[in-house]
Write a protein that holds these residues in place. Structure first.
Motif, PDB file in Angstrom:
ATOM      1  N   UNK A   9       0.842  -1.189   0.000  1.00  0.00           N
ATOM      2  CA  UNK A   9       0.000   0.000   0.000  1.00  0.00           C
ATOM      3  C   UNK A   9       0.878   1.240   0.000  1.00  0.00           C
ATOM      4  N   UNK A  10       0.359   2.367  -0.489  1.00  0.00           N
ATOM      5  CA  UNK A  10       1.154   3.601  -0.493  1.00  0.00           C
ATOM      6  C   UNK A  10       1.473   4.077   0.916  1.00  0.00           C
ATOM      7  N   UNK A  11       2.715   4.509   1.117  1.00  0.00           N
ATOM      8  CA  UNK A  11       3.131   5.095   2.378  1.00  0.00           C
ATOM      9  C   UNK A  11       2.945   6.599   2.359  1.00  0.00           C
ATOM     10  N   UNK A  12       3.482   7.300   3.366  1.00  0.00           N
ATOM     11  CA  UNK A  12       3.238   8.741   3.495  1.00  0.00           C
ATOM     12  C   UNK A  12       3.800   9.573   2.352  1.00  0.00           C
ATOM     13  N   UNK A  85       7.312  -0.900  17.650  1.00  0.00           N
ATOM     14  CA  UNK A  85       7.539  -1.387  16.304  1.00  0.00           C
ATOM     15  C   UNK A  85       6.980  -0.507  15.211  1.00  0.00           C
ATOM     16  N   UNK A  86       6.687   0.762  15.530  1.00  0.00           N
ATOM     17  CA  UNK A  86       6.158   1.671  14.504  1.00  0.00           C
ATOM     18  C   UNK A  86       7.134   1.726  13.331  1.00  0.00           C
ATOM     19  N   UNK A  87       6.640   1.550  12.110  1.00  0.00           N
ATOM     20  CA  UNK A  87       7.545   1.621  10.955  1.00  0.00           C
ATOM     21  C   UNK A  87       8.265   2.961  10.887  1.00  0.00           C
ATOM     22  N   UNK A  88       9.473   2.932  10.373  1.00  0.00           N
ATOM     23  CA  UNK A  88      10.260   4.162  10.304  1.00  0.00           C
ATOM     24  C   UNK A  88       9.634   5.202   9.388  1.00  0.00           C
ATOM     25  N   UNK A  89       8.760   4.747   8.489  1.00  0.00           N
ATOM     26  CA  UNK A  89       8.126   5.697   7.581  1.00  0.00           C
ATOM     27  C   UNK A  89       6.833   6.290   8.135  1.00  0.00           C
ATOM     28  N   UNK A  90       6.364   5.824   9.283  1.00  0.00           N
ATOM     29  CA  UNK A  90       5.168   6.401   9.895  1.00  0.00           C
ATOM     30  C   UNK A  90       5.540   7.683  10.649  1.00  0.00           C
ATOM     31  N   UNK A  91       4.541   8.495  10.972  1.00  0.00           N
ATOM     32  CA  UNK A  91       4.771   9.812  11.566  1.00  0.00           C
ATOM     33  C   UNK A  91       4.127   9.897  12.938  1.00  0.00           C
ATOM     34  N   UNK A  92       4.704  10.693  13.822  1.00  0.00           N
ATOM     35  CA  UNK A  92       4.102  10.989  15.120  1.00  0.00           C
ATOM     36  C   UNK A  92       4.059  12.502  15.308  1.00  0.00           C
TER      37      UNK A  92
END
Length: 363
Positions: A9-12, A85-92
């Motif tokens: 799926x597309x990431x950010x 384990x949040x993926x490195x490409x996810x945002x906070x």
């Protein structure tokens, strides 16, 4: 089915990302008379089908994740801190809670992050009413119409139309959705110029005006013993750290109901019990997203806040906050009215301890 699936799926940044979905055949919602059991893979397929409109309500916002272990009949818990384990490409984004404590919270900007949260056992997504560029000034007003025992969905619809009228009179453009349960949620986009407390006061002003017009149907009474069979206008959904289920989000209830945006005309006709993970992709394909333009023309809250100011002039003051919120100036006593002893509370709602009895003294 294999022990794990790999979904793409597309990431950010628009780049395709791979998301591992373990135990895809694990049952999340058991079968009911409303449909077959829904597995983890079924939930992932649902999210892929509704990702575009669902992400309109989630993206660029802090999101609290309502998660389960062992399906909806197992352990339920909320994740405010990002899960391990949040993926490195996810945002906070950093948010501050009523206690003054701050910590990062996950932002669900893209289909890949949305699927990853499902892998982590999320069944309901709860976005804050703020954008990550300013987590202290809401850009949405949200009102939850919560029916008490003795009221049904048609009563809530009547209250929602009354609320729509009041909100329109103060310059807001209200949008409506089912809750996935018995109530209705009404949203409006606003300019992010007021802090949470001022937005809450504007909502109280709207709620009290609705209560004056429909006194036998709705109430702003915080304590259940004072509500009777009226519909509670939950003004505290405008309080910091209070969230509602996202548009298009499933709920942790039997049958996998979904909180679905509808037009005001559809609100009168739809049976919310038929809107489930099984049926909503087809509903969306047929009807589209009536909330697509929710944020095109955000309104000013000045007229709504003026309702609050007018009520202050009438002698109406602060209403109760949620129990986990710090005690606020002017707040009523945090005790059930039936258990309140008047002399134990001062005019500001603070508890007054009775003087201790001591031995008599002669001067």
């Amino acid at each position: 089915m294999p022990e794990a699936l790999t979904l793409t799926a597309p990431g950010p940044d628009g780049t395709d990302r791979q998301v591992r979905l373990s135990s895809p055949d694990k049952v999340v919602w058991p079968a009911t008379d409303r449909g077959a059991a829904i597995t983890k893979a079924d939930l992932a397929a649902y999210l892929q089908a509704v990702a575009e409109p669902m992400l309109r309500g989630l993206a660029d916002r802090p999101v609290t994740l309502q998660r389960v272990r062992g399906g909806i009949e197992g352990e339920e818990f909320y994740s405010k801190n990002p899960p391990k384990g949040v993926p490195e490409w996810a945002r906070t984004t950093m948010v501050t809670y009523p206690s003054g404590r701050s910590h990062p919270q996950l932002v669900v900007d893209d289909p890949a992050t949305l699927l990853w949260t499902a892998q982590m056992g999320t069944v309901t997504w709860h976005p804050w009413p703020v954008r990550t560029g300013d987590n202290d000034h809401p850009d949405e007003v949200r009102v939850d119409l919560d029916p008490q025992p003795g009221r049904d969905y048609r009563d809530v619809v009547e209250a929602a139309h009354g609320l729509r009228t009041v909100m329109a009179e103060v310059g807001l453009d209200p949008y409506v959705k089912t809750t996935g349960s018995r109530g209705v949620h009404v949203f409006a986009a606003v300019r992010p110029t007021l802090e949470f407390l001022d937005v809450r006061h504007a909502v109280i002003g709207i709620a009290r005006e609705l209560e004056r017009r429909l006194p036998d149907l709705v109430t702003t009474a915080w304590w259940k013993e004072e509500r009777g069979e009226r519909i509670f206008v939950d003004y505290n959904q405008a309080t910091r750290d209070r969230t509602l289920a996202a548009a298009w989000s499933p709920r942790i209830l039997p049958g996998a109901p979904v909180s679905v945006p509808v037009s005001w005309e559809q609100l009168d006709e739809v049976d919310p019990t038929t809107l489930t993970v099984h049926t909503v992709p087809g509903w969306l394909a047929e009807h589209g997203d009536p909330w697509a333009d929710l944020h095109e023309d955000p309104a000013d809250l000045a007229a709504a806040h003026a309702l609050w100011e007018a009520d202050l002039e009438r002698g109406l003051g602060e209403l109760s906050f949620p129990p986990d919120h710090p005690k606020m100036p002017g707040e009523p006593p945090r005790v059930q009215p039936s258990k309140k002893v008047a002399e134990h509370w001062d005019e500001h709602g603070n508890r007054v301890e009775p003087p201790s009895a001591g031995p008599d003294r002669a001067d």
